[in-house]
Design a protein around this motif. Sequence first.
Motif, PDB file in Angstrom:
ATOM      1  N   VAL A 113       0.836  -1.203   0.000  1.00 40.25           N
ATOM      2  CA  VAL A 113       0.000   0.000   0.000  1.00 40.25           C
ATOM      3  C   VAL A 113       0.869   1.250   0.000  1.00 40.25           C
ATOM      4  O   VAL A 113       0.592   2.228  -0.712  1.00 40.25           O
ATOM      5  CB  VAL A 113      -0.964  -0.006   1.213  1.00 40.25           C
ATOM      6  CG1 VAL A 113      -1.597   1.353   1.426  1.00 40.25           C
ATOM      7  CG2 VAL A 113      -2.041  -1.060   1.012  1.00 40.25           C
ATOM      8  N   SER A 114       1.959   1.242   0.772  1.00 40.30           N
ATOM      9  CA  SER A 114       2.837   2.423   0.823  1.00 40.30           C
ATOM     10  C   SER A 114       3.504   2.674  -0.527  1.00 40.30           C
ATOM     11  O   SER A 114       3.667   3.824  -0.936  1.00 40.30           O
ATOM     12  CB  SER A 114       3.877   2.275   1.930  1.00 40.30           C
ATOM     13  OG  SER A 114       4.748   1.204   1.671  1.00 40.30           O
ATOM     14  N   LEU A 115       3.862   1.612  -1.243  1.00 37.57           N
ATOM     15  CA  LEU A 115       4.431   1.792  -2.589  1.00 37.57           C
ATOM     16  C   LEU A 115       3.400   2.399  -3.539  1.00 37.57           C
ATOM     17  O   LEU A 115       3.731   3.269  -4.351  1.00 37.57           O
ATOM     18  CB  LEU A 115       4.936   0.453  -3.133  1.00 37.57           C
ATOM     19  CG  LEU A 115       6.205  -0.100  -2.492  1.00 37.57           C
ATOM     20  CD1 LEU A 115       6.461  -1.531  -2.954  1.00 37.57           C
ATOM     21  CD2 LEU A 115       7.413   0.779  -2.812  1.00 37.57           C
ATOM     22  N   CYS A 116       2.153   1.958  -3.433  1.00 43.93           N
ATOM     23  CA  CYS A 116       1.096   2.519  -4.281  1.00 43.93           C
ATOM     24  C   CYS A 116       0.848   3.988  -3.950  1.00 43.93           C
ATOM     25  O   CYS A 116       0.705   4.819  -4.852  1.00 43.93           O
ATOM     26  CB  CYS A 116      -0.196   1.717  -4.116  1.00 43.93           C
ATOM     27  SG  CYS A 116      -0.128   0.061  -4.802  1.00 43.93           S
ATOM     28  N   VAL A 117       0.802   4.321  -2.656  1.00 38.78           N
ATOM     29  CA  VAL A 117       0.598   5.717  -2.248  1.00 38.78           C
ATOM     30  C   VAL A 117       1.767   6.582  -2.708  1.00 38.78           C
ATOM     31  O   VAL A 117       1.577   7.706  -3.189  1.00 38.78           O
ATOM     32  CB  VAL A 117       0.400   5.816  -0.717  1.00 38.78           C
ATOM     33  CG1 VAL A 117       0.422   7.258  -0.245  1.00 38.78           C
ATOM     34  CG2 VAL A 117      -0.904   5.157  -0.309  1.00 38.78           C
ATOM     35  N   GLY A 118       2.995   6.057  -2.601  1.00 39.16           N
ATOM     36  CA  GLY A 118       4.165   6.799  -3.082  1.00 39.16           C
ATOM     37  C   GLY A 118       4.102   7.046  -4.578  1.00 39.16           C
ATOM     38  O   GLY A 118       4.402   8.146  -5.051  1.00 39.16           O
ATOM     39  N   ALA A 119       3.691   6.027  -5.341  1.00 33.07           N
ATOM     40  CA  ALA A 119       3.574   6.183  -6.796  1.00 33.07           C
ATOM     41  C   ALA A 119       2.487   7.191  -7.151  1.00 33.07           C
ATOM     42  O   ALA A 119       2.664   8.021  -8.055  1.00 33.07           O
ATOM     43  CB  ALA A 119       3.281   4.830  -7.446  1.00 33.07           C
ATOM     44  N   ILE A 120       1.373   7.154  -6.417  1.00 32.50           N
ATOM     45  CA  ILE A 120       0.288   8.108  -6.675  1.00 32.50           C
ATOM     46  C   ILE A 120       0.741   9.530  -6.382  1.00 32.50           C
ATOM     47  O   ILE A 120       0.479  10.455  -7.166  1.00 32.50           O
ATOM     48  CB  ILE A 120      -0.964   7.730  -5.848  1.00 32.50           C
ATOM     49  CG1 ILE A 120      -1.599   6.460  -6.410  1.00 32.50           C
ATOM     50  CG2 ILE A 120      -1.973   8.868  -5.818  1.00 32.50           C
ATOM     51  CD1 ILE A 120      -2.670   5.847  -5.533  1.00 32.50           C
ATOM     52  N   SER A 121       1.433   9.725  -5.267  1.00 33.21           N
ATOM     53  CA  SER A 121       1.895  11.079  -4.933  1.00 33.21           C
ATOM     54  C   SER A 121       2.909  11.575  -5.958  1.00 33.21           C
ATOM     55  O   SER A 121       2.900  12.749  -6.343  1.00 33.21           O
ATOM     56  CB  SER A 121       2.479  11.115  -3.519  1.00 33.21           C
ATOM     57  OG  SER A 121       3.636  10.331  -3.435  1.00 33.21           O
TER      58      SER A 121
END
Length: 196
Positions: A113-121
């Motif tokens: 989830v943190s990788l996805c949030v980082g990619a989105i940001s």
Amino acid sequence: MKALIKKDIYVIWKQMRMFVLLILALSMINNTFNAVFLVVWCSMLPYTAMAYDEQSHWDQMAVMMPYRKRDIVLSKYVLGWMCMAAAGLLCLVMQTVIGLFSGRVTDISTLFVSLCVGAISLDLTLPAVLRFGVERGRMIFMVIIFGAVIGAGILFDASASIPMLSITAVSWLLLAAAAVLTAISIPFSIKLYETR
């Protein structure tokens, strides 16, 4: 593009050493916030490289070099992905090692989830920073990061309180959002950078 990424890594290496120490220290605490915070923080390293480029006027010199604007933009995305992946891997290794001694189970879903949030940001903020520069794009960047972190917190709370919305569903939702935003953000960033 490989040379551009190497250049950025050399430029921010001193700051990256501090990140490695911070990741090692914080990843010893098995906390959801720490994993998300560290990965999203590492997704911001391309902005540090861009700030150094602007201070040294490298972006003006790059126009005279045999680099396409597309390669310059893509190198920033790849640098962000590499930094996030390295932070996530380091967190995973540290939590696994500590888990062997303490009996705690490593939470892979949180890292995902943190990788996805980082990619989105990264997808949401990089176009503005590429178009307006680091200084002028900073306010847009802060608003978007703040919104992304609040959105991730709301999704985590919703997954805990709504039985149908599991962490797996949230993970797939964030992965789909990251994939769609990346597909939109990269060509949009290239277009914005060309009109800069």
